[in-house]
Design a protein around this motif. Structure first.
Motif, PDB file in Angstrom:
ATOM      1  N   LEU A 255      10.591   0.380  -1.436  1.00 14.30           N
ATOM      2  CA  LEU A 255      10.295   1.561  -0.616  1.00 14.30           C
ATOM      3  C   LEU A 255      10.094   2.819  -1.450  1.00 14.30           C
ATOM      4  O   LEU A 255      10.820   3.057  -2.423  1.00 14.30           O
ATOM      5  CB  LEU A 255      11.458   1.827   0.340  1.00 14.30           C
ATOM      6  N   HIS A 256       9.153   3.630  -1.022  1.00 12.43           N
ATOM      7  CA  HIS A 256       8.927   4.961  -1.587  1.00 12.43           C
ATOM      8  C   HIS A 256       9.240   5.985  -0.504  1.00 12.43           C
ATOM      9  O   HIS A 256       8.753   5.867   0.619  1.00 12.43           O
ATOM     10  CB  HIS A 256       7.455   5.081  -2.019  1.00 12.43           C
ATOM     11  N   GLU A 257      10.049   6.993  -0.853  1.00 13.08           N
ATOM     12  CA  GLU A 257      10.343   8.053   0.124  1.00 13.08           C
ATOM     13  C   GLU A 257      10.401   9.396  -0.587  1.00 13.08           C
ATOM     14  O   GLU A 257      11.106   9.536  -1.581  1.00 13.08           O
ATOM     15  CB  GLU A 257      11.684   7.791   0.832  1.00 13.08           C
TER      16      GLU A 257
ATOM     17  N   GLY B 293       5.610  -4.089  -0.939  1.00 13.77           N
ATOM     18  CA  GLY B 293       5.596  -2.679  -1.308  1.00 13.77           C
ATOM     19  C   GLY B 293       4.729  -2.475  -2.553  1.00 13.77           C
ATOM     20  O   GLY B 293       4.141  -3.443  -3.032  1.00 13.77           O
ATOM     21  N   GLU B 294       4.577  -1.348  -3.011  1.00 16.60           N
ATOM     22  CA  GLU B 294       5.261  -0.145  -2.648  1.00 16.60           C
ATOM     23  C   GLU B 294       4.738   0.347  -1.300  1.00 16.60           C
ATOM     24  O   GLU B 294       3.533   0.423  -1.073  1.00 16.60           O
ATOM     25  CB  GLU B 294       5.046   0.881  -3.769  1.00 16.60           C
ATOM     26  N   CYS B 295       5.678   0.676  -0.420  1.00 16.10           N
ATOM     27  CA  CYS B 295       5.307   1.187   0.896  1.00 16.10           C
ATOM     28  C   CYS B 295       6.342   2.241   1.278  1.00 16.10           C
ATOM     29  O   CYS B 295       7.404   2.326   0.660  1.00 16.10           O
ATOM     30  CB  CYS B 295       5.280   0.049   1.910  1.00 16.10           C
TER      31      CYS B 295
ATOM     32  N   VAL C 144      15.241   1.675  -2.223  1.00 13.32           N
ATOM     33  CA  VAL C 144      14.580   2.976  -2.259  1.00 13.32           C
ATOM     34  C   VAL C 144      14.322   3.252  -3.733  1.00 13.32           C
ATOM     35  O   VAL C 144      15.235   3.564  -4.494  1.00 13.32           O
ATOM     36  CB  VAL C 144      15.450   4.075  -1.640  1.00 13.32           C
ATOM     37  N   HIS C 145      13.054   3.073  -4.136  1.00 17.79           N
ATOM     38  CA  HIS C 145      12.736   3.187  -5.551  1.00 17.79           C
ATOM     39  C   HIS C 145      12.601   4.660  -5.930  1.00 17.79           C
ATOM     40  O   HIS C 145      12.317   5.501  -5.086  1.00 17.79           O
ATOM     41  CB  HIS C 145      11.471   2.372  -5.859  1.00 17.79           C
ATOM     42  N   CYS C 146      12.834   4.955  -7.203  1.00 20.96           N
ATOM     43  CA  CYS C 146      12.743   6.313  -7.736  1.00 20.96           C
ATOM     44  C   CYS C 146      13.469   7.307  -6.833  1.00 20.96           C
ATOM     45  O   CYS C 146      12.898   8.296  -6.391  1.00 20.96           O
ATOM     46  CB  CYS C 146      11.288   6.734  -7.940  1.00 20.96           C
TER      47      CYS C 146
ATOM     48  N   ILE D  51       0.853  -1.190   0.000  1.00 22.56           N
ATOM     49  CA  ILE D  51       0.000   0.000   0.000  1.00 22.56           C
ATOM     50  C   ILE D  51       0.891   1.243   0.000  1.00 22.56           C
ATOM     51  O   ILE D  51       1.704   1.441   0.912  1.00 22.56           O
ATOM     52  CB  ILE D  51      -0.937   0.009   1.221  1.00 22.56           C
ATOM     53  N   HIS D  52       0.733   2.046  -1.038  1.00 25.05           N
ATOM     54  CA  HIS D  52       1.500   3.284  -1.195  1.00 25.05           C
ATOM     55  C   HIS D  52       1.200   4.229  -0.016  1.00 25.05           C
ATOM     56  O   HIS D  52       0.063   4.267   0.468  1.00 25.05           O
ATOM     57  CB  HIS D  52       1.068   3.942  -2.513  1.00 25.05           C
ATOM     58  N   PRO D  53       2.200   4.999   0.445  1.00 27.73           N
ATOM     59  CA  PRO D  53       1.941   5.912   1.566  1.00 27.73           C
ATOM     60  C   PRO D  53       0.794   6.896   1.308  1.00 27.73           C
ATOM     61  O   PRO D  53       0.108   7.297   2.247  1.00 27.73           O
ATOM     62  CB  PRO D  53       3.279   6.638   1.765  1.00 27.73           C
TER      63      PRO D  53
HETATM   64 ZN    ZN Z   1       6.903   5.598  -5.459  1.00 30.58          ZN
END
Ligand code: ZN
Length: 268
Positions: free
Chosen positions: A132-134, A96-98, A157-159, A67-69
């Motif tokens: 991971l999305h940050e 993820g994406e989380c 840590v994606h993107c 679940i995306h943040p």
């Molecule tokens: Zn993302």
């Protein structure tokens, strides 16, 4: 040349029913395997369904479940159980994406942090890597990861779009780094040019994040403005340029890295 797109949002409605054509163009461009990003429980189910429907060989399409943040507020009593079920499917290769997005704050920060910890606990339990999305949350992400890092198999840590200090902090945590067409954006991505040189081989992977982030250096520009995995080759070209590597060399080591990270089979 073989490439792996470690992050494509193939369930996005902008691809409507043209999935097969999008995939054919990706394969023709050398993008041999793709990891479909799951950003909600329903979306993660849809991503898995697409993998099964569009790739009978079981060699090319894989997915993540999370679940995306932005949608952390959607977490409910069923979420962990449904994600656990998805994550036990052989095509689903990462949690993820989380993560945390303090740039847009679409969900309250305490809720984002709680839901991230739920994902990290699942990854530890199931011994799966994390996607991971940050955004604008480097320090908080590190603080939360600190308690889990030793028990996690791997995390990317994606993107990655941050500054040098953030990059070094992630590398110190022995994390992987995903680079997208953000690096091709002359308005906001040029700080990444010297930084991609700092990412060691074996830690760097490439992703389209399609249909978002069409590489702005791409010529000719597609009329519809939509990114697709075939254009990962443009990200490869730009990253190779700034790492002072040949595209063949970068393709080889970033693909080997992605294959190891997600446990993907070799394709002929
Ligand atoms: Zn993302």
């Amino acid at each position: 040349m073989q490439l792996i797109d470690i992050g494509v949002n193939l369930t996005n409605p902008s691809f409507d029913e043209r999935h097969q054509a999008v995939l054919e163009r990706a394969y023709a461009a050398g993008v041999q395997q793709l990891v479909l990003t799951g950003t909600s429980v329903d979306g993660s189910e849809q991503a898995l369904e697409l993998c099964v429907k569009l790739d009978e060989s079981g060699q090319r399409l894989f997915s993540t479940a999370g679940i995306h943040p932005h949608s952390a507020s959607d977490w409910n009593g069923d979420s962990a159980q449904r994600l656990r079920g998805l994550l036990s499917e052989p095509r689903v290769r990462a949690v993820g994406e989380c993560g945390l997005d303090f740039n847009r704050d679409f969900s309250p920060r305490p809720q984002q942090e709680k839901v991230l910890e739920e994902h990290l606990a699942l990854a530890v339990e199931l011994k799966l890597p994390v996607f991971l999305h940050e955004r604008d949350a480097n320090q908080r992400l590190l603080e939360i990861l600190k308690d889990y890092r030793d028990h996690l198999t791997a995390a990317v840590v994606h993107c990655f779009t941050g500054e040098q200090q953030a990059l070094f902090s992630y590398l110190d945590f022995d994390l992987h780094i995903g680079i997208t067409g953000w690096i091709c954006d002359e308005r906001r991505g040029t700080h990444l040019h010297p930084l991609v040189r700092e990412i060691p081989r074996g830690r760097l992977m490439l992703e389209s994040d399609a249909p978002y982030l069409l590489p702005r250096t791409l010529r000719p520009k597609p009329k519809n403005g939509r990114n697709e995995p075939a254009y990962l080759v443009e990200v490869l070209r730009e990253v190779a340029l700034h790492r002072h590597e040949s595209v063949e060399d970068l393709a080889q080591h970033s693909t080997a890295c992605a294959r190891r990270f997600f446990g993907l089979p070799s394709v002929d």
